[in-house]
Design an enzyme around this catalytic site. Structure first.
Site, PDB file in Angstrom:
ATOM      1  N   LYS A   1      45.332 -35.213  12.709  1.00 43.71           N
ATOM      2  CA  LYS A   1      45.466 -36.623  13.088  1.00 43.71           C
ATOM      3  C   LYS A   1      45.079 -37.516  11.912  1.00 43.71           C
ATOM      4  O   LYS A   1      45.732 -38.526  11.631  1.00 43.71           O
ATOM      5  CB  LYS A   1      44.550 -36.915  14.278  1.00 43.71           C
ATOM      6  CG  LYS A   1      44.924 -38.156  15.058  1.00 43.71           C
ATOM      7  CD  LYS A   1      46.089 -37.872  15.992  1.00 43.71           C
ATOM      8  CE  LYS A   1      46.342 -39.024  16.927  1.00 43.71           C
ATOM      9  NZ  LYS A   1      47.330 -38.693  17.956  1.00 43.71           N
TER      10      LYS A   1
ATOM     11  N   TYR B   1      25.583 -46.804  -6.765  1.00 42.91           N
ATOM     12  CA  TYR B   1      24.385 -46.448  -6.013  1.00 42.91           C
ATOM     13  C   TYR B   1      23.220 -47.281  -6.529  1.00 42.91           C
ATOM     14  O   TYR B   1      23.373 -48.463  -6.816  1.00 42.91           O
ATOM     15  CB  TYR B   1      24.144 -44.940  -6.104  1.00 42.91           C
ATOM     16  CG  TYR B   1      23.197 -44.429  -5.044  1.00 42.91           C
ATOM     17  CD1 TYR B   1      23.440 -44.674  -3.691  1.00 42.91           C
ATOM     18  CD2 TYR B   1      22.058 -43.714  -5.386  1.00 42.91           C
ATOM     19  CE1 TYR B   1      22.571 -44.219  -2.716  1.00 42.91           C
ATOM     20  CE2 TYR B   1      21.185 -43.251  -4.421  1.00 42.91           C
ATOM     21  CZ  TYR B   1      21.439 -43.513  -3.084  1.00 42.91           C
ATOM     22  OH  TYR B   1      20.567 -43.068  -2.124  1.00 42.91           O
TER      23      TYR B   1
END
Length: 751
Positions: A92, A37
Site C-alpha cells: 500500500k 540534528y
C-alpha cells in the site's frame, strides 16, 4: 516460475521488502549534519512548540500517511494477524508513493479490540498528516473509523470501505449513461453485506440511487425488515433492510438493473444474469475470483451488458489504486480535517469524466496496445493512467475547500503544476511551455494528417486550447477517423484536392525553380504533406508545423529545410533534446541534424540552444564538450569545440556564460568545475551541453534517457526561419502535443 514463486523472489531480493527511508536534504558535510540534528534542529522544535501548525512547514507531517492494520481481514486471506499482513501494508505504501508521491509508514498493530486500535492511532496523531485504515474486519472497522473521524483532526479513510465505493461509483455513473438509464431509477442488488458492500451502498445513495432501490443479500439471503426486526443482522446491514419477501440471491437479481458483487467467487451463474433487466450492469468484484467470470457475464446479458471486475486481465477493472492515493493527495494539500462525502463524490465524478477523454498512448501501450475508447468496455480509467492525479486530487481539494473541511486553500489555478512536478521534472518544464502556448494559441499545421496519432494530437491541441491545429491530408478520411476514434471535434483539414491549393503550387515553383523543379514537379511534390505544410508556413498561412510521425527523420526534415529554410541570421539548424532529472534540466545539442560540425557550426548551435532554453525559463550556461579539459589534449578533434568556445566568449552579443572545451563530468559536477578549474567562465554547472559530433550527442541522450532515467522532450529543431519541429517516428500523442506547444511558443517569440 509461477506468480507466487516470482512474488516471493521479488519480496526476498536484497534489500527485503518494498520500502526504505531516504533523506530529502543534503547530509554530506558537518554543517549539513548540524542543521539536520543537534544543535540546528532546536530551531524548528521551538517554532512548532509556539505554533503547532508549523509542523507542516518544518517536518514531513503534511506528506506522511499511516497505513494501519491489525491483519484481521487481509485481502482474501482472512485473519492472518498483523505480522503476516505486513507485505500488504508495504505494498500500500508503494502505491501511495508511486502514484501520488505520498510517504508512508506501515503500522501493523497487535491489538485485541476496536477500542485498543483506536487508542493506538489516536496516540500517533502528532506524527501523521493522515491515516489509511486497511484490512480491518467488520463490524470493528466501522467503529474504528467512525470514532477516529470524530476524535482526530487529520483525514481518516478506510480504503476497504470507501475505495471500492468510490471507484465502482464512478463506473456506475458512466455505465448508467452508456445504457441510457437514470441513476435515480436503478434497481441495485448487492451480494455481500460486509464493510465494502455497506460503504458502497451508502455511496451509491450519495450519487442518487434511492435507498428503496437497493437490495442487499448476505449468506442468510435477502436482508429483509423481518430479519432486521428479529436481530438476525447487525445495525449496519439493517440500514438496507428491504420490505420485500425473503429470498436468495437469484430471487433478488431477477429484474434488477445492477448487480454489485462483494462476496465470494462463483456464486452467480449465467441464468441469474440473464434474469436481470435489459442492458444489465454487472460488477462482480470478489477477489481473486469474481462472483461470475467476465466472459460469462457478458454473454449472459441481453442487449448491452457492462461488466466490471476487480481483475486486471479484463476490461473495466475496479481498482482501489484509482482512489486512495489521489484522494489523500488532495486532502493533504488542502490540510483537510477529514475526508467527507463531498470529497468522495468529487473523486468519483472526476474519475467518471476522465474516462470520456482520449486515452494517452502510454496507457494504451501498457495495456496491450488495443484501442481504448469510452463505451461498454471502458467506463473507468485505467490504474496506470497518469492523468488521474491531475483530475482527482484537484477535485478533492476543491471539494474540501467548498465543504469547509480544508484548513488551507491551495491556488487551484496553479495546483496542477505542483502535482506535475511530483511526477517528474519534464512534466513541470512542459507545463511552463504549455501555459505560455495557451496564453496566445497559434495556427499549427500537422503534415501527416491521415495518421491517427496526428488526428488525436490535433484533438488535444484544440481541446486544451494549446494551438489551432490544421491537418494536411484526405478530408473525408480524417473526419471519419476522428469519428472512429471517438473524438468529438471537426478538424480543419487542408486537402491536396482543394482548388485553392493551386496557389501553393505557384509558391513552391517560385521557391524551387532555380533548383531544377518544374511546375508539374512542384504540383507532384505537394502530394507529400511535408511540402504542403512547409509552403503553408512559408506563406504565413500557418504559424508553425510538425511532421515526422510516419517518416524517417532525414526524409521529414528535407522539405522544411528546402522550403522554410534557416533563419536570416542562421546558416544551420540543430536538433536539441531537453533531458530532465529530479532536480536538474539539461539541453543537449546537436542530437539529430549535423554529423560532424566545425567551429562555426558549433558556435551557431550553441546560440540556438541557449535561446531554446530561455523558452523554458532556464537561463543558459553552456559547455562545449570534448574528451579534453581546457587544452589537456591538443589534436584535430579538440580544436573545433575549443575554437567555438573562444568565439562565443569573445562575442559581446552572447549574453550567457560559456566555456570549453571540457569533459562532460567537468561541465556538470560543481566541485570539478569550480575546484579544479577556478578560471572557468562557468560559476555553476552547465545546463546547455554542446556535443562535438552527432554520434556523441545522439548516444549520450539515449543512454541518459534509457539508463539514467531522464525524462526527454524533443527533438526540438532550432535555427529555422519559422517554427518547425520533426518528431521521431513512432512518438506518441503526448510527444506530438508537447512539441506543438514548443512550436506555438516559438511562433509567439517571433511576433
Amino acid at each position: 516460475m509461477g506468480l507466487e514463486e516470482d512474488a516471493l523472489e521479488y519480496h526476498r531480493r536484497d534489500p527485503p521488502g518494498k520500502l526504505e527511508i531516504a533523506t530529502t536534504k543534503p547530509t554530506n558535510t558537518q554543517r549539513d549534519l548540524s542543521l539536520a540534528y543537534s544543535p540546528g534542529v532546536a530551531g524548528p522544535c521551538r517554532e512548532i512548540d509556539a505554533d503547532p501548525t508549523d509542523a507542516f512547514e518544518y517536518t514531513s507531517k503534511g506528506n506522511l500517511v499511516a497505513v494501519v492494520s491489525d491483519g484481521s481481514a487481509t485481502l482474501g486471506l482472512g485473519d492472518i494477524g498483523p505480522l503476516a499482513s505486513k507485505p500488504v501494508m508495504e505494498g500500500k505504501g508503494v502505491l501511495f508513493k508511486r502514484f501520488a508521491d505520498i510517504d508512508v509508514f506501515d503500522l501493523e498493530v497487535d491489538v485485541e479490540s476496536a477500542e485498543k486500535m483506536i487508542g493506538v492511532v489516536e496516540a500517533l496523531e502528532p506524527t501523521f498528516g493522515g491515516v489509511n485504515l486497511e484490512d480491518i474486519a467488520a463490524p470493528a472497522c466501522f467503529r474504528v473509523e467512525e470514532h477516529l473521524k470524530d476524535s482526530l483532526s487529520i483525514p481518516v479513510f478506510h480504503d476497504d470501505q470507501h475505495g471500492t465505493a468510490i471507484i465502482s461509483g464512478a463506473a456506475l455513473l458512466n455505465a448508467a449513461d452508456v445504457v441510457g438509464k437514470a441513476i435515480e431509477d436503478l434497481e441495485v442488488v448487492f451480494s455481500g453485506a460486509g464493510a465494502s458492500a455497506i460503504a458502497t451502498a451508502r455511496f451509491f445513495e450519495s450519487l442518487g440511487v434511492p435507498t428503496s432501490g437497493i437490495t442487499m443479500v448476505d449468506s442468510g439471503g435477502i436482508v429483509t425488515e423481518s430479519r432486521a426486526t428479529a436481530g438476525d443482522v447487525n445495525e449496519y446491514k439493517a440500514e438496507f433492510a428491504s420490505d420485500q419477501p425473503a429470498g436468495d440471491l437469484a430471487d433478488a437479481m431477477a429484474g434488477a438493473d445492477v448487480f454489485v458483487g462483494l462476496s465470494i467467487g462463483g456464486i452467480v451463474d449465467p441464468e441469474m444474469v440473464a434474469s436481470m433487466a435489459e442492458d444489465p450492469i454487472v460488477f462482480p468484484m470478489a477477489n481473486p475470483d469474481p462472483e461470475i467470470d467476465y466472459p460469462a457475464a457478458k454473454e449472459a446479458g441481453e442487449g448491452t451488458t457492462i461488466v466490471a471486475t476487480g481483475r486486471s486481465d479484463y476490461p473495466n477493472q475496479v481498482n482501489n489504486v484509482l482512489g486512495f492515493p489521489f484522494i489523500f493527495r488532495g486532502a493533504l494539500d488542502a490540510r483537510a480535517k477529514t475526508i467527507n462525502e463531498e470529497m468522495k463524490v468529487a473523486a468519483a465524478q472526476a474519475l467518471a469524466a476522465l474516462a470520456r477523454e482520449d486515452v494517452p498512448d502510454a496507457v494504451v501501450k501498457a495495456y496491450g496496445g488495443e484501442a481504448i475508447q469510452f463505451g461498454p468496455e471502458y467506463v473507468i480509467p485505467k490504474p496506470l493512467d497518469p492523468r488521474v492525479l491531475f483530475e482527482v486530487a484537484p477535485a478533492v481539494a476543491r471539494a474540501a475547500i467548498e465543504s469547509g473541511a480544508a484548513r488551507q486553500q491551495p491556488d487551484l489555478d496553479t495546483y496542477v503544476e505542483g502535482l506535475e512536478a511530483r511526477l517528474g521534472k519534464s512534466r513541470e518544464m512542459m507545463r511552463v511551455v504549455l501555459n505560455k502556448a495557451k496564453s496566445d494559441p497559434k495556427r499549427v499545421v500537422l503534415a501527416e494528417g491521415n495518421d491517427d496519432a496526428m488526428i488525436r494530437a490535433a484533438y488535444q491541441l484544440a481541446d486544451r486550447s494549446i494551438a489551432d491545429p490544421v491537418l494536411v491530408g484526405d478530408r473525408e478520411w480524417i473526419r471519419s477517423s476522428a469519428d472512429r476514434l471517438g473524438l468529438s471535434f471537426t478538424p480543419e483539414v487542408v486537402d491536396i484536392a482543394d482548388e485553392d491549393v493551386e496557389r501553393y503550387v505557384d509558391r513552391l515553383y517560385e521557391l524551387r525553380k532555380r533548383k531544377g523543379v518544374t511546375r508539374q514537379e512542384a504540383r507532384d511534390l505537394l502530394a507529400n504533406g511535408d511540402y504542403l505544410a512547409s509552403v503553408m508556413v512559408e506563406t504565413g498561412d500557418a504559424d508553425a508545423m510538425l511532421t515526422g510521425a510516419t517518416n524517417h527523420y532525414p526524409s521529414a526534415l528535407r522539405p522544411p529545410l528546402e522550403v522554410v529554410g534557416t533563419a536570416p541570421d542562421a546558416a544551420y539548424a540543430a536538433g536539441v533534446y531537453m533531458l530532465t532529472f529530479r532536480n536538474q534540466v539539461l539541453f543537449l545539442a546537436d542530437t539529430t541534424v549535423n554529423p560532424d560540425p566545425d567551429a562555426e557550426v558549433l558556435t551557431e548551435i550553441t546560440g540556438h540552444t541557449a535561446d531554446l532554453a530561455r523558452q523554458f525559463n532556464v537561463e543558459p550556461r553552456a559547455a562545449l564538450l570534448s574528451y579534453s579539459d581546457f587544452g589537456s589534449v591538443d589534436d584535430e578533434h579538440t580544436h573545433a569545440p575549443r575554437e567555438a568556445a573562444r568565439r562565443l566568449r569573445a562575442d559581446p552579443e552572447v549574453q550567457f556564460p560559456v566555456d570549453g572545451e571540457m569533459q562532460a563530468d567537468t561541465a556538470v559536477v560543481r566541485e570539478m568545475l569550480t575546484g579544479s578549474y577556478e578560471f572557468a567562465e562557468l560559476d555553476d554547472p552547465a545546463n546547455v551541453l554542446i556535443f562535438p559530433n552527432l554520434d556523441a550527442g545522439n548516444i549520450a541522450y539515449k543512454l541518459l534517457q534509457t539508463l539514467g532515467g531522464a525524462g526527454a522532450i524533443g527533438p526540438m529543431l532550432a535555427g529555422m526561419d519559422r517554427p518547425v519541429h520533426v518528431v521521431q517516428r513512432g512518438d506518441d500523442v503526448e510527444d506530438i502535443v508537447n512539441l506543438a506547444g514548443v512550436a506555438v511558443v516559438d511562433a509567439q517569440a517571433e511576433e
